[in-house]
Design an enzyme around this catalytic site. Structure first.
Site, PDB file in Angstrom:
ATOM      1  N   ARG A  64     -10.370  -4.800 -10.064  1.00 32.27           N
ATOM      2  CA  ARG A  64      -8.966  -4.757 -10.459  1.00 32.27           C
ATOM      3  C   ARG A  64      -8.371  -6.150 -10.267  1.00 32.27           C
ATOM      4  NH1 ARG A  64      -7.093   0.087  -6.536  1.00 32.27           N
ATOM      5  NH2 ARG A  64      -8.051  -1.391  -5.109  1.00 32.27           N
ATOM      6  N   ASP A 121       0.867  -1.178   0.000  1.00 32.01           N
ATOM      7  CA  ASP A 121       0.000   0.000   0.000  1.00 32.01           C
ATOM      8  C   ASP A 121       0.903   1.226   0.000  1.00 32.01           C
ATOM      9  OD1 ASP A 121      -2.425   1.390   0.075  1.00 32.01           O
ATOM     10  OD2 ASP A 121      -2.436   1.480   2.257  1.00 32.01           O
ATOM     11  N   THR A 122       0.715   2.085  -0.989  1.00 27.98           N
ATOM     12  CA  THR A 122       1.519   3.300  -1.073  1.00 27.98           C
ATOM     13  C   THR A 122       0.642   4.506  -0.738  1.00 27.98           C
ATOM     14  OG1 THR A 122       1.085   3.572  -3.444  1.00 27.98           O
ATOM     15  CG2 THR A 122       3.059   2.317  -2.812  1.00 27.98           C
TER      16      THR A 122
END
Length: 151
Positions: free
Chosen positions: A95, A50-51
């Site tokens: 996604r 997770d960015t």
């Protein structure tokens, strides 16, 4: 003659692997990319990482989000990647959930965390959960990326 068949047997996987690579046409943000798979553009969410946000509809750009996106772009945009899957194929936004590997063998999901551009995303179980936790711990302890001293 047997040695020839043995050699051919060893080379077959390398021939097949070349077909498993797909072009990354665009990086959306640090943990989401667009890959052309069989003529279709697929949005891929990297598993286990997770960015900081840069494109969230209701959140401002977060600290180190632009840097994380730039890092992912430098790693994969315009390059061929191989994708791998875990137990869940798609998320609630449809996604693809995937592990992404560069042609040189670099494991993108892990590299983002190792270099301090993202966190280990531990909300869901996945194959490399413990390794990713350790990569994040190492990045924190070594002041990489998100954990650099602010000047």
């Amino acid at each position: 003659m047997k040695w020839y068949l043995f050699l051919l047997f060893l080379l077959i996987p390398f021939t097949l692997n070349a077909q498993d690579y797909h072009l990354c046409s665009r990086v959306v943000d640090g943990d989401t990319i667009i890959v052309n798979i069989d003529g279709k553009k697929e949005r891929i969410r990297l598993i286990g990482v997770d960015t900081p946000e840069t494109k969230h509809p209701s959140k401002p750009v977060q600290y180190y989000g632009k840097e994380a996106t730039a890092f992912t772009k430098s790693m994969v945009e315009g390059k061929k990647v191989m994708i791998g899957y875990d137990s869940q194929l798609r998320d609630r936004y449809d996604r693809l959930l995937a592990y992404v590997y560069l042609e040189d063998g670099t494991f993108l999901n892990a590299e983002i965390i190792k270099q301090g551009y993202g966190f280990a995303y531990t909300k869901f179980n996945f194959k490399y959960l413990e390794e990713f936790r350790q990569y994040e711990k190492d990045a924190r302890e070594n002041n990489r990326g998100l954990w650099k001293e602010k000047t």
